[in-house]
Write a protein that holds these residues in place. Structure first.
Motif, PDB file in Angstrom:
ATOM      1  N   LYS A   1       6.447 -27.028  11.481  1.00 23.53           N
ATOM      2  CA  LYS A   1       7.280 -25.607  12.611  1.00 23.53           C
ATOM      3  C   LYS A   1       6.359 -24.313  12.164  1.00 23.53           C
ATOM      4  N   LEU A   2       6.221 -23.806  13.625  1.00 27.81           N
ATOM      5  CA  LEU A   2       5.787 -22.270  13.616  1.00 27.81           C
ATOM      6  C   LEU A   2       6.191 -21.074  12.118  1.00 27.81           C
ATOM      7  N   LEU A   3       5.389 -20.925  11.424  1.00 29.46           N
ATOM      8  CA  LEU A   3       5.559 -19.747  10.570  1.00 29.46           C
ATOM      9  C   LEU A   3       5.413 -18.491  11.662  1.00 29.46           C
ATOM     10  N   PRO A   4       6.177 -17.323  10.997  1.00 26.72           N
ATOM     11  CA  PRO A   4       5.216 -15.649  12.095  1.00 26.72           C
ATOM     12  C   PRO A   4       3.820 -15.409  11.141  1.00 26.72           C
ATOM     13  N   GLY A   5       3.163 -14.308  11.569  1.00 29.60           N
ATOM     14  CA  GLY A   5       1.963 -13.915  10.746  1.00 29.60           C
ATOM     15  C   GLY A   5       2.147 -13.294   9.466  1.00 29.60           C
ATOM     16  N   GLU A   6       1.637 -13.487   8.487  1.00 24.31           N
ATOM     17  CA  GLU A   6       1.781 -13.004   7.643  1.00 24.31           C
ATOM     18  C   GLU A   6       2.028 -10.881   7.096  1.00 24.31           C
ATOM     19  N   GLY A   7       3.268 -11.280   7.123  1.00 26.40           N
ATOM     20  CA  GLY A   7       3.205  -9.415   6.489  1.00 26.40           C
ATOM     21  C   GLY A   7       5.009  -9.403   5.630  1.00 26.40           C
ATOM     22  N   VAL A   8       5.054  -8.614   5.779  1.00 29.11           N
ATOM     23  CA  VAL A   8       7.028  -7.900   6.179  1.00 29.11           C
ATOM     24  C   VAL A   8       7.491  -7.615   7.163  1.00 29.11           C
ATOM     25  N   TYR A   9       8.619  -8.219   7.312  1.00 29.52           N
ATOM     26  CA  TYR A   9       9.790  -8.027   8.322  1.00 29.52           C
ATOM     27  C   TYR A   9      11.470  -8.457   8.270  1.00 29.52           C
ATOM     28  N   ALA A  10      12.097  -7.074   8.883  1.00 27.32           N
ATOM     29  CA  ALA A  10      13.402  -7.158   8.610  1.00 27.32           C
ATOM     30  C   ALA A  10      14.176  -8.283   9.695  1.00 27.32           C
ATOM     31  N   VAL A  11      15.263  -8.771   8.369  1.00 27.15           N
ATOM     32  CA  VAL A  11      15.993 -10.211   9.013  1.00 27.15           C
ATOM     33  C   VAL A  11      17.019  -9.993   9.224  1.00 27.15           C
ATOM     34  N   ARG A  12      17.947 -11.306   9.962  1.00 28.48           N
ATOM     35  CA  ARG A  12      19.371 -11.617   9.400  1.00 28.48           C
ATOM     36  C   ARG A  12      19.085 -13.164   8.984  1.00 28.48           C
ATOM     37  N   VAL A  13      19.924 -13.029   8.030  1.00 30.02           N
ATOM     38  CA  VAL A  13      20.305 -14.520   7.117  1.00 30.02           C
ATOM     39  C   VAL A  13      21.633 -14.961   7.371  1.00 30.02           C
ATOM     40  N   ALA A  14      21.082 -16.500   7.742  1.00 31.22           N
ATOM     41  CA  ALA A  14      22.894 -17.199   8.104  1.00 31.22           C
ATOM     42  C   ALA A  14      22.860 -17.755   6.790  1.00 31.22           C
TER      43      ALA A  14
END
Length: 307
Positions: A217-230
């Motif tokens: 599974k591909l992970l996005p690039g390294e860094g900090v993200y705003a996310v929504r979590v189910a």
């Protein structure tokens, strides 16, 4: 929708409308093809069938060339089901299977396997040993084998302007607006919450550490993200870091999500992370206090992004 894992058990419909492909990510281009497939099957009062392969052919044919995928098989099935497809035929892709000639593939899979009456195929799709099968080959043999070929034209595909490679590249550099627009939804990953070092708790930002079971599974690039979590039946807001945690001497890549205004324990729970906005690259801070100050700024930016 049914997933068929043994072709010998497939009960061939009276009228089978078929397409073939890996459909990694089930992006807007894939959705265009599948909507045509379903619509044609409904018009003919038949059944729509998607033939796909697992593992991804490139993982078998080019094992030395790393490939990360936009969707696990389960994620792909879930997305395809939403589009109304009747059957997914899951063909195990092996080196032996790759040696089938184009004619053998047509006979064993398309004709005797799924009873194809109409085949939707991309203008640039290739199949069979040495990729000898293509749209021209199918048009030559369609009469002999009793099915009709309908080409997904270059115009139809290029007008959407989507490819799985383009999405992978966008995610790798944190270009979430582009990835989201090509997928037709935010990119997501699923993982189980595992124990970490609990460093975040000491500065008021407790995190859930995620373990991703599917290593393809591909992970996005390294860094900090705003996310929504189910989580279960809830959708929670938060921010997530992918990286090596250099401020606290981390050496292994980790995925840590901080949920806003959340108190429950999550160890062992499954979370689905939806990536909404890239906030910043990961960096090393001189102290935990400076890291804490930056996280407070990140939280404000994330809350604004999620609004």
């Amino acid at each position: 929708m049914q997933v068929i894992e043994n072709l010998l058990e497939f009960q061939i419909p009276d009228y089978s409308v078929v397409t073939i492909g890996t459909f990694d990510g089930v992006h807007l281009g894939h959705q265009l093809i599948l909507k045509k497939l379903v619509q044609e099957a409904q018009t003919k009062q038949g059944k729509s069938t998607l033939i796909t392969f697992w593992p991804h052919p490139r993982l078998v044919l080019k094992p030395d060339e790393p490939l990360k995928l936009l969707s696990t098989f389960e994620e792909k099935v879930s997305r395809i089901k939403m589009l109304g497809v009747d059957y997914i035929v899951k063909l195990p892709f092996t080196a032996q299977f790759s040696n089938l000639t184009a004619d053998e593939f047509v006979q064993k899979i398309l004709v005797y396997g799924v009873g194809t009456k109409k085949l939707f195929i991309g203008y640039d799709h290739h199949f069979g040993n040495d990729r000898e099968g293509n749209i021209e080959f199918l048009k030559k043999v369609q009469g002999a084998y009793g099915f009709e070929v309908s080409e997904i034209s270059r115009h139809d595909i290029d007008s959407v302007g989507v490819s799985s490679t383009k999405i992978r590249n966008a995610l790798s550099v944190g270009d979430l607006p582009l990835a989201t627009s090509l997928l037709g939804r935010p990119y997501s990953i699923q993982g189980q919450v595992v124990h970490g070092q609990k460093k975040g708790r000491s500065i008021g930002f407790p995190t859930a550490n995620l373990s991703i079971a599917d290593t393809t599974k591909l992970l996005p690039g390294e860094g900090v993200y705003a996310v929504r979590v189910a989580w279960k039946e809830e959708m929670l807001d938060g921010m997530l870091n992918i990286g090596f945690r250099p401020t606290v001497g981390g050496s292994l890549k980790s995925i840590e999500v901080h949920l806003f205004d959340f108190k429950s324990e999550l160890y062992g729970e499954e979370l689905t992370i939806h990536f909404i906005q890239f906030l910043r690259t990961e960096k090393k801070f001189e102290s935990l206090e400076r890291l804490k100050n930056q996280l407070q700024k990140d939280k404000k930016h994330a809350i604004n992004a999620l609004r």
